[in-house]
Write a protein that holds these residues in place. Structure first.
Motif, short mmCIF file in Angstrom:
data_model
loop_
_atom_site.label_atom_id
_atom_site.label_comp_id
_atom_site.label_asym_id
_atom_site.label_seq_id
_atom_site.Cartn_x
_atom_site.Cartn_y
_atom_site.Cartn_z
N TYR A 179 -6.37 -26.62 16.13
CA TYR A 179 -5.46 -25.52 15.80
C TYR A 179 -4.94 -25.62 14.38
CZ TYR A 179 -5.30 -24.25 20.74
OH TYR A 179 -5.63 -23.87 22.01
N LEU A 180 -4.55 -26.81 13.97
CA LEU A 180 -4.04 -26.99 12.62
C LEU A 180 -5.13 -26.72 11.59
CD1 LEU A 180 -1.58 -27.74 10.98
CD2 LEU A 180 -2.27 -30.13 11.16
N GLY A 181 -6.35 -27.19 11.87
CA GLY A 181 -7.47 -26.91 10.97
C GLY A 181 -7.75 -25.42 10.87
N PHE A 182 -7.69 -24.73 12.00
CA PHE A 182 -7.92 -23.29 12.00
C PHE A 182 -6.87 -22.56 11.17
CE2 PHE A 182 -7.05 -19.11 13.89
CZ PHE A 182 -8.28 -18.50 13.67
N VAL A 183 -5.62 -22.92 11.34
CA VAL A 183 -4.54 -22.27 10.58
C VAL A 183 -4.71 -22.51 9.08
CG1 VAL A 183 -2.05 -22.34 10.11
CG2 VAL A 183 -2.88 -22.23 12.46
N LEU A 184 -5.07 -23.74 8.71
CA LEU A 184 -5.24 -24.04 7.29
C LEU A 184 -6.48 -23.34 6.71
CD1 LEU A 184 -4.26 -27.80 7.12
CD2 LEU A 184 -2.97 -25.84 6.31
N ILE A 185 -7.56 -23.27 7.48
CA ILE A 185 -8.76 -22.59 7.00
C ILE A 185 -8.50 -21.10 6.80
CG2 ILE A 185 -11.09 -21.86 7.64
CD1 ILE A 185 -11.41 -24.63 8.97
N VAL A 186 -7.93 -20.46 7.80
CA VAL A 186 -7.67 -19.02 7.70
C VAL A 186 -6.61 -18.74 6.62
CG1 VAL A 186 -6.76 -17.02 8.94
CG2 VAL A 186 -8.38 -18.54 10.05
N GLY A 187 -5.58 -19.56 6.56
CA GLY A 187 -4.55 -19.36 5.54
C GLY A 187 -5.06 -19.57 4.13
N GLY A 188 -5.87 -20.61 3.92
CA GLY A 188 -6.43 -20.85 2.60
C GLY A 188 -7.40 -19.77 2.18
N ALA A 189 -8.25 -19.34 3.12
CA ALA A 189 -9.21 -18.28 2.80
C ALA A 189 -8.51 -16.96 2.52
CB ALA A 189 -10.21 -18.11 3.94
N SER A 190 -7.50 -16.63 3.33
CA SER A 190 -6.80 -15.36 3.09
C SER A 190 -6.00 -15.42 1.80
CB SER A 190 -5.88 -15.03 4.27
OG SER A 190 -4.79 -15.91 4.32
N GLY A 191 -5.48 -16.58 1.44
CA GLY A 191 -4.79 -16.71 0.17
C GLY A 191 -5.71 -16.52 -1.02
N LEU A 192 -6.93 -17.08 -0.92
CA LEU A 192 -7.90 -16.88 -1.99
C LEU A 192 -8.33 -15.42 -2.08
CD1 LEU A 192 -10.15 -20.04 -1.60
CD2 LEU A 192 -8.57 -19.52 -3.45
#
Length: 65
Positions: free
Chosen positions: A7-20
């Motif tokens: 779950y933490l990995g998913f949140v960081l992946i989606v958050g980082g990608a959406s930020g970029l």
């Protein structure tokens, strides 16, 4: 522990990608929560770091089954 890392990995992946993506496409905002984790002026490097950390957390979660 596996699900927490996943779950933490998913949140960081989606958050980082959406930020970029939001840096390249004006007006695109998907995950506003992670913008508080990135210092002002270093958005590209900060979101890329979040994306890499998310991948590094998701790999062990996926390997454990």
């Amino acid at each position: 522990m596996k699900t927490l890392l996943g779950y933490l990995g998913f949140v960081l992946i989606v958050g980082g990608a959406s930020g970029l993506v939001s840096g390249w496409i004006p007006g695109f905002r998907l995950f506003g929560l992670v913008r508080y984790l990135v210092p002002d002026g270093h958005e590209t490097a900060g979101y890329a770091t979040l994306l890499v950390l998310g991948v590094l957390l998701a790999i062990p979660a996926a390997r454990r089954g």
